[in-house]
Design a protein around this motif. Structure first.
Motif, PDB file in Angstrom:
ATOM      1  N   ALA A   4      37.945  45.071  41.201  1.00  0.00           N
ATOM      2  CA  ALA A   4      39.119  44.793  42.029  1.00  0.00           C
ATOM      3  C   ALA A   4      39.393  43.298  42.127  1.00  0.00           C
ATOM      4  CB  ALA A   4      38.928  45.384  43.425  1.00  0.00           C
ATOM      5  N   SER A   9      45.338  41.516  37.393  1.00  0.00           N
ATOM      6  CA  SER A   9      46.607  41.080  36.808  1.00  0.00           C
ATOM      7  C   SER A   9      46.649  39.576  36.613  1.00  0.00           C
ATOM      8  CB  SER A   9      47.772  41.510  37.710  1.00  0.00           C
ATOM      9  OG  SER A   9      47.677  40.885  38.988  1.00  0.00           O
ATOM     10  N   GLN A  28      49.677  49.773  43.649  1.00  0.00           N
ATOM     11  CA  GLN A  28      50.366  49.067  42.567  1.00  0.00           C
ATOM     12  C   GLN A  28      49.312  48.415  41.688  1.00  0.00           C
ATOM     13  OE1 GLN A  28      53.220  46.090  43.835  1.00  0.00           O
ATOM     14  NE2 GLN A  28      53.281  45.155  41.810  1.00  0.00           N
ATOM     15  N   LYS A  29      49.066  49.016  40.542  1.00  0.00           N
ATOM     16  CA  LYS A  29      47.956  48.604  39.684  1.00  0.00           C
ATOM     17  C   LYS A  29      48.033  47.143  39.290  1.00  0.00           C
ATOM     18  CE  LYS A  29      45.575  49.865  35.402  1.00  0.00           C
ATOM     19  NZ  LYS A  29      45.550  50.800  34.234  1.00  0.00           N
ATOM     20  N   ASN A  30      49.248  46.647  39.060  1.00  0.00           N
ATOM     21  CA  ASN A  30      49.391  45.272  38.560  1.00  0.00           C
ATOM     22  C   ASN A  30      49.714  44.270  39.669  1.00  0.00           C
ATOM     23  OD1 ASN A  30      52.008  46.067  39.115  1.00  0.00           O
ATOM     24  ND2 ASN A  30      52.897  45.063  37.299  1.00  0.00           N
ATOM     25  N   LYS A  58      41.449  47.352  47.052  1.00  0.00           N
ATOM     26  CA  LYS A  58      41.607  48.556  46.235  1.00  0.00           C
ATOM     27  C   LYS A  58      42.778  49.407  46.719  1.00  0.00           C
ATOM     28  CE  LYS A  58      36.817  48.968  44.622  1.00  0.00           C
ATOM     29  NZ  LYS A  58      35.515  49.647  44.827  1.00  0.00           N
ATOM     30  N   LEU A 101      45.715  47.869  45.075  1.00  0.00           N
ATOM     31  CA  LEU A 101      45.757  48.114  43.633  1.00  0.00           C
ATOM     32  C   LEU A 101      45.959  49.585  43.312  1.00  0.00           C
ATOM     33  CD1 LEU A 101      42.919  45.687  42.442  1.00  0.00           C
ATOM     34  CD2 LEU A 101      45.386  45.280  42.528  1.00  0.00           C
ATOM     35  N   ASP A 102      45.493  50.481  44.188  1.00  0.00           N
ATOM     36  CA  ASP A 102      45.758  51.906  43.985  1.00  0.00           C
ATOM     37  C   ASP A 102      47.249  52.208  44.160  1.00  0.00           C
ATOM     38  OD1 ASP A 102      43.123  52.426  43.482  1.00  0.00           O
ATOM     39  OD2 ASP A 102      42.662  53.166  45.488  1.00  0.00           O
ATOM     40  N   SER A 149      42.795  39.223  41.453  1.00  0.00           N
ATOM     41  CA  SER A 149      42.916  40.587  40.960  1.00  0.00           C
ATOM     42  C   SER A 149      43.056  40.577  39.434  1.00  0.00           C
ATOM     43  CB  SER A 149      44.116  41.267  41.603  1.00  0.00           C
ATOM     44  OG  SER A 149      45.311  40.574  41.298  1.00  0.00           O
TER      45      SER A 149
END
Length: 605
Positions: A538, A571, A510-512, A504, A507-508, A569
């Motif tokens: 996640a 993405s 860089q979301k992708n 997380k 991903l927080d 993830s």
């Protein structure tokens, strides 16, 4: 897997503790009762005569075990009662080679004992025995009582009554309703299976598993898939030989023991009920062969996980592992290896480096026609990561430098945590390779996750290699406690939460971001451990993209099950840019070089 050593313990009121081995012995009463075998077995799992002396118990010898730590023989009453809950067979423990033969009619006097294989702390059910026996042979050459057939129809679909975590020992047996009650009602009796499908390959202890229900959650290889805690596979039964070891079949999952396999039904600590066969059916090849996955296409990145089972430089399996990686896995771009030992294996002298182990494997891969992989890892602190004492197992990244590059950033050490930062608007690791939260108590005496940053065709991919705490110490599926306790998962839950938090963080930032979390998770895709890894979306376990018949990487006690996983993830998952393969090359075969099957994920970053 459980150890193959055991101690003999009694299960009920304990009157004395004797010897350094802490064997618990029931003191017999002064009164000696006359009883039939079905009286001794009774209508629950515990004998109403436990701790008492019995005299002149009659029966015909159906099997003799003159080897191992549990020497003795089985007798069966040829004149059964009308109650299906009461077994007509019982084991007579002699401690030394018995002086009887199959077909002898005997009378036995001795003490009725409830012996718990593996000890009381194991949670196992007990085995009713007559111990310290006096045996008289009345006649020889008698007809052995006919074996009771165990079939798909005779074994109930329901597994066991639940006792809210308590013991089922005192519950009345209902053999027509529950599978474990059915098997218990036959404890010590002469039983048989016919044309039984092999569900667990022959192991080094000359044991295998069959299923009398080949249509029960069938696997692609012909075994039985373990699908949930609430849906046990009731047709599984262990087979061991009472005869010469050399005569025991070398079976693969999907083979069939044709004809009749027969002998006394025993109970042991390594899976519960087992048929100790004095007659074994002929082996028919089921056609199960090691699988080969396809190679990655030009724009695909292939990432694999493979537990190589305590690999060290003294092992003879390097060429076989190299062939597995090169041929069966089609030389993945990145391979996460679990259970790489240090350079002198189990020698406990403080060595923690693994360069000799990894280099020997890389050289073997090149000799097998594969790429010359590069590698990254972080050496553990001596004796801090569990596994075989002295071995210092760890995860290692292999990567093909012709296809993928590794981003080195201030490589961490055993106690330094890698973190997540932002570089040019993208997520990056502070240490690559680095360990994830190694000071967290979740990793005590366990392998710490290894994180690395890779680049494929200009796209960064974060890979986190894991080897979670083992299932050692959990109560077995045939435990007297139902549902059985799974104490080992407490640590895995903490480990899963720690990894999920780290993902997380990425991903927080860089979301992708493309994140692949993989390894020997030591837990099922339906487990709480997997749900905690996936928490908040996640990650997602890609093994769930496979048909149910393909969802396994390990075979234990006849259950084909998932222990090795690759989680991805959003993405990767939501773009639909991946394929997944559980490559079955080990778990179903008697000549396995590891007890795990590798997993391969292919996707387009």
């Amino acid at each position: 897997m459980p150890s193959k050593s055991s101690a003999r313990l009694a299960a009920l009121t304990v009157a004395a503790v004797c010897s350094a081995a802490s064997a618990l012995v029931l003191v017999p009463s002064a009164h000696a009762a006359s009883a039939r075998v079905h009286d001794i077995q009774g209508t629950t799992r515990l004998s109403p005569y436990a701790g008492q002396q019995v005299t002149d118990v009659t029966g015909v010898v159906t099997g003799v075990r003159g080897y191992g730590s549990s020497r003795g023989f089985w007798i069966q009453d040829p004149a059964p009662d009308a109650d299906p809950a009461t077994s007509e067979g019982v084991f007579v423990f002699t401690g030394s080679a018995p002086k009887v033969a199959v077909g002898d009619a005997v009378t036995v006097s001795g003490t009725v004992t409830e012996y718990v294989p593996g000890g009381a702390s194991s949670g196992n059910q007990s085995l009713t025995e007559i111990t310290r026996p006096t045996v008289t042979v009345v006649s020889s050459g008698n007809t052995v009582p006919a074996a009771t057939r165990i079939t798909a129809r005779s074994v109930p679909a329901a597994y066991t009554p639940e006792a809210a975590g308590g013991s089922v020992n005192s519950l009345p047996l209902r053999p027509s309703r529950y599978a474990l009650d059915f098997y218990e009602s036959l404890e010590g009796m002469n039983v048989q299976v016919a044309d039984a499908r092999v569900a667990g390959a022959t192991d080094p202890y000359t044991e295998l598993w069959v299923t009398v229900k080949p249509k029960e959650n069938p696997s692609a290889g012909g075994g039985t898939v373990y699908r949930s805690y609430d849906s046990q596979n009731t047709g599984r039964l262990q087979i061991q030989s009472l005869g010469a070891v050399a005569d025991f079949p070398e079976a693969t999952v999907g083979d069939t023991l044709t004809g009749t396999t027969a002998g006394p039904l025993d109970y042991n600590q390594y899976g519960g009920y087992r048929l100790v066969a004095n007659e074994i059916g002929a082996l028919r090849d089921g056609g199960t062969e090691p699988e080969t996955t396809r190679a990655a296409q030009r724009g695909e990145l292939a990432v694999a996980t493979y537990n190589v089972e305590n690999l060290d430089p003294s092992d003879a399996t390097f060429a076989a592992h190299a062939a597995a990686i090169t041929r069966h896995l089609a030389s993945p771009d990145i391979v996460s290896l679990e259970e790489i030992q240090d350079d002198n294996g189990a020698t406990d002298d403080g060595t923690v480096t693994a360069g000799a182990t990894v280099t020997k494997l890389i050289d073997a891969i090149v000799a097998a026609g594969g790429p010359r992989y590069d590698w990254r890892s972080v050496d553990p602190a001596d004796g801090e990561d569990g596994g075989e004492p002295g071995g210092n197992i760890r995860q290692v990244f292999l990567f093909d430098p012709e296809r993928v590059s590794f981003t080195d950033r201030a490589a961490g050490d055993a106690g330094t945590a890698t973190g997540v930062t932002r570089i040019r608007g993208k997520a990056a690791l502070t240490h690559s390779p680095g360990r994830v939260d190694p000071a967290n108590a979740a990793w005590e005496n366990s392998r710490k996750p290894l994180a690395g940053e890779f680049v494929f065709r200009g796209r960064t991919v974060f890979v986190i290699a894991n080897h979670f705490a083992s299932k050692g110490g959990d109560q077995g599926l045939t435990s007297q406690y139902q549902p059985p306790a799974r104490g080992s998962e407490i640590q895995r839950h903490l480990q899963a939460a720690a990894v999920n938090t780290f993902v997380k963080d990425i991903l927080d930032t860089q979301k992708n971001a493309d994140v692949v979390t993989l390894g020997d998770i030591n837990d099922f895709e339906f487990s709480t451990t997997a749900r905690l890894l996936e928490d908040g979306g996640a990650l997602w376990s890609a093994v769930k993209s496979l048909p149910r018949a393909e969802r396994y990487s390990y075979v234990y006690q006849g259950n084909s099950q998932v222990l090795d996983q690759i989680l991805i993830s959003p993405s990767i998952r939501h773009a639909g840019r991946f394929t997944y393969d559980s490559v079955h090359i080990n778990a179903e075969f008697p000549d396995q070089i590891s007890d795990h099957d590798p997993q391969v994920l292919r996707f387009r970053p």
